[in-house]
Design a protein around this motif. Structure first.
Motif, PDB file in Angstrom:
ATOM      1  N   TYR A   1       2.006  -4.300  -0.589  1.00 19.26           N
ATOM      2  CA  TYR A   1       1.584  -4.993   0.621  1.00 19.26           C
ATOM      3  C   TYR A   1       1.183  -6.414   0.238  1.00 19.26           C
ATOM      4  N   GLY A   2       1.415  -7.330   1.167  1.00 19.32           N
ATOM      5  CA  GLY A   2       1.055  -8.715   0.889  1.00 19.32           C
ATOM      6  C   GLY A   2       0.900  -9.522   2.165  1.00 19.32           C
ATOM      7  N   ARG A   3       0.618 -10.771   1.985  1.00 18.09           N
ATOM      8  CA  ARG A   3       0.444 -11.700   3.102  1.00 18.09           C
ATOM      9  C   ARG A   3       1.747 -11.793   3.885  1.00 18.09           C
TER      10      ARG A   3
ATOM     11  N   GLY B   1       5.612  -2.643   1.718  1.00 17.26           N
ATOM     12  CA  GLY B   1       4.991  -1.651   2.598  1.00 17.26           C
ATOM     13  C   GLY B   1       4.437  -2.233   3.884  1.00 17.26           C
ATOM     14  N   GLY B   2       4.275  -3.531   3.921  1.00 15.41           N
ATOM     15  CA  GLY B   2       3.730  -4.151   5.129  1.00 15.41           C
ATOM     16  C   GLY B   2       2.781  -5.289   4.799  1.00 15.41           C
TER      17      GLY B   2
ATOM     18  N   VAL C   1      -1.020  -2.767  -4.209  1.00 15.75           N
ATOM     19  CA  VAL C   1       0.018  -1.845  -4.626  1.00 15.75           C
ATOM     20  C   VAL C   1      -0.555  -0.436  -4.609  1.00 15.75           C
ATOM     21  N   GLU C   2       0.214   0.509  -3.991  1.00 14.89           N
ATOM     22  CA  GLU C   2      -0.282   1.879  -3.948  1.00 14.89           C
ATOM     23  C   GLU C   2       0.869   2.873  -4.038  1.00 14.89           C
TER      24      GLU C   2
ATOM     25  N   ASN D   1      -4.650  -6.458  -6.141  1.00 13.98           N
ATOM     26  CA  ASN D   1      -4.464  -7.659  -6.958  1.00 13.98           C
ATOM     27  C   ASN D   1      -4.126  -8.832  -6.047  1.00 13.98           C
ATOM     28  N   THR D   2      -4.988  -9.029  -5.064  1.00 15.52           N
ATOM     29  CA  THR D   2      -4.794 -10.169  -4.170  1.00 15.52           C
ATOM     30  C   THR D   2      -5.485 -11.391  -4.772  1.00 15.52           C
TER      31      THR D   2
END
Length: 193
Positions: free
Chosen positions: A125-127, A147-148, A158-159, A169-170
Motif C-alpha cells: 500500500y502507498g500514497r 493493495g491500495g 507491506v502486509e 515503512n512509510t
C-alpha cells in the motif's frame, strides 16, 4: 478633744489616705501605661518584621512565578518552532520527486520484504500519487501487488495474510523514528543551548 477636732483628724487622715491611694493609683497607671507602650512597641516591631517577611515572600513568589511563566513561554515557542520545522520536513518529503523518491521507495520496500517468506502473497500500500511508481517497482518482486492507497507522505506499507506480518515503512514512520531519536540534537542546533 472636741468632736470637731476628731472629725477634722479623720478628714485629714482620709485626705492623706486618699492622697496616698491616688499617688499609688497614678504610679500604677504609669506602670500600666509604660508596660502597654512597651507591648505596643513590641507588637508594632513584630508586625513590621512580619510584614517585611511577607512582602519578601510575596516578592519571591511573584518573581518565581514570572520566571516559570517566562520558561513556559520559551518552551511553547520552541515547540512551535520544532512543529514548524517538522511540517517543513514533511512538506519536502511529500514533494520529493523523480529519482530520489523512487530510490527511497525501493529501499523501504526492500527493507520490508525481508520480513516475508518466499511464496507469500504480499500486498503493498502507498500514497495515491505513488501508485504508478510502486506498481513499476513491484514488477521486480514475485507475489507482490499493489493493495491500495494508504494515507502517508510516501513509502510503503507491506502486509501478508500468510505470515500475518504488516510492515509500515512509510516516510511518516521513518521520519517519526528519526525525529524522536534526534529531537534533543535538533533542538540544540535550533536553539544553540
Amino acid at each position: 478633744m472636741s468632736l470637731d477636732t476628731v472629725v477634722e483628724d479623720v478628714r485629714e487622715e482620709a485626705r492623706a489616705r486618699a492622697e496616698a491611694i491616688r499617688g499609688e493609683g497614678e504610679t500604677r497607671a504609669e506602670e500600666i501605661e509604660s508596660a502597654a507602650e512597651e507591648d505596643a512597641a513590641e507588637i508594632v516591631e513584630t508586625a513590621e518584621t512580619e510584614a517585611e517577611r511577607e512582602a519578601e515572600q510575596l516578592r519571591e513568589q511573584r518573581l518565581s512565578s514570572a520566571k516559570l511563566e517566562a520558561k513556559q513561554k520559551r518552551l511553547e515557542a520552541r515547540r512551535e518552532v520544532l512543529g514548524d520545522v517538522r511540517e517543513e520536513v514533511e512538506a519536502e518529503l511529500a514533494d520529493l520527486e523523480g529519482g530520489p523518491r523512487e530510490a527511497l521507495t525501493r529501499d523501504l520496500l526492500e527493507a520490508a520484504s525481508e520480513e516475508f517468506d518466499a511464496g507469500d502473497d504480499v500486498r503493498v500500500y502507498g500514497r495515491a500519487d505513488d501508485r504508478e511508481l510502486i506498481e513499476s517497482i513491484l514488477e521486480d518482486y514475485d507475489g507482490y501487488e499493489f493493495g491500495g492507497e494508504h494515507d502517508c507522505l510516501g513509502g510503503v506499507v507491506v502486509e501478508s495474510q500468510q505470515s500475518r506480518v504488516r510492515v509500515n515503512n512509510t516516510f511518516d514512520s521513518v521520519l517519526e523514528d528519526v525525529w524522536e531519536d534526534n529531537l534533543r540534537e535538533i533542538s540544540n542546533r535550533l536553539f544553540e543551548q
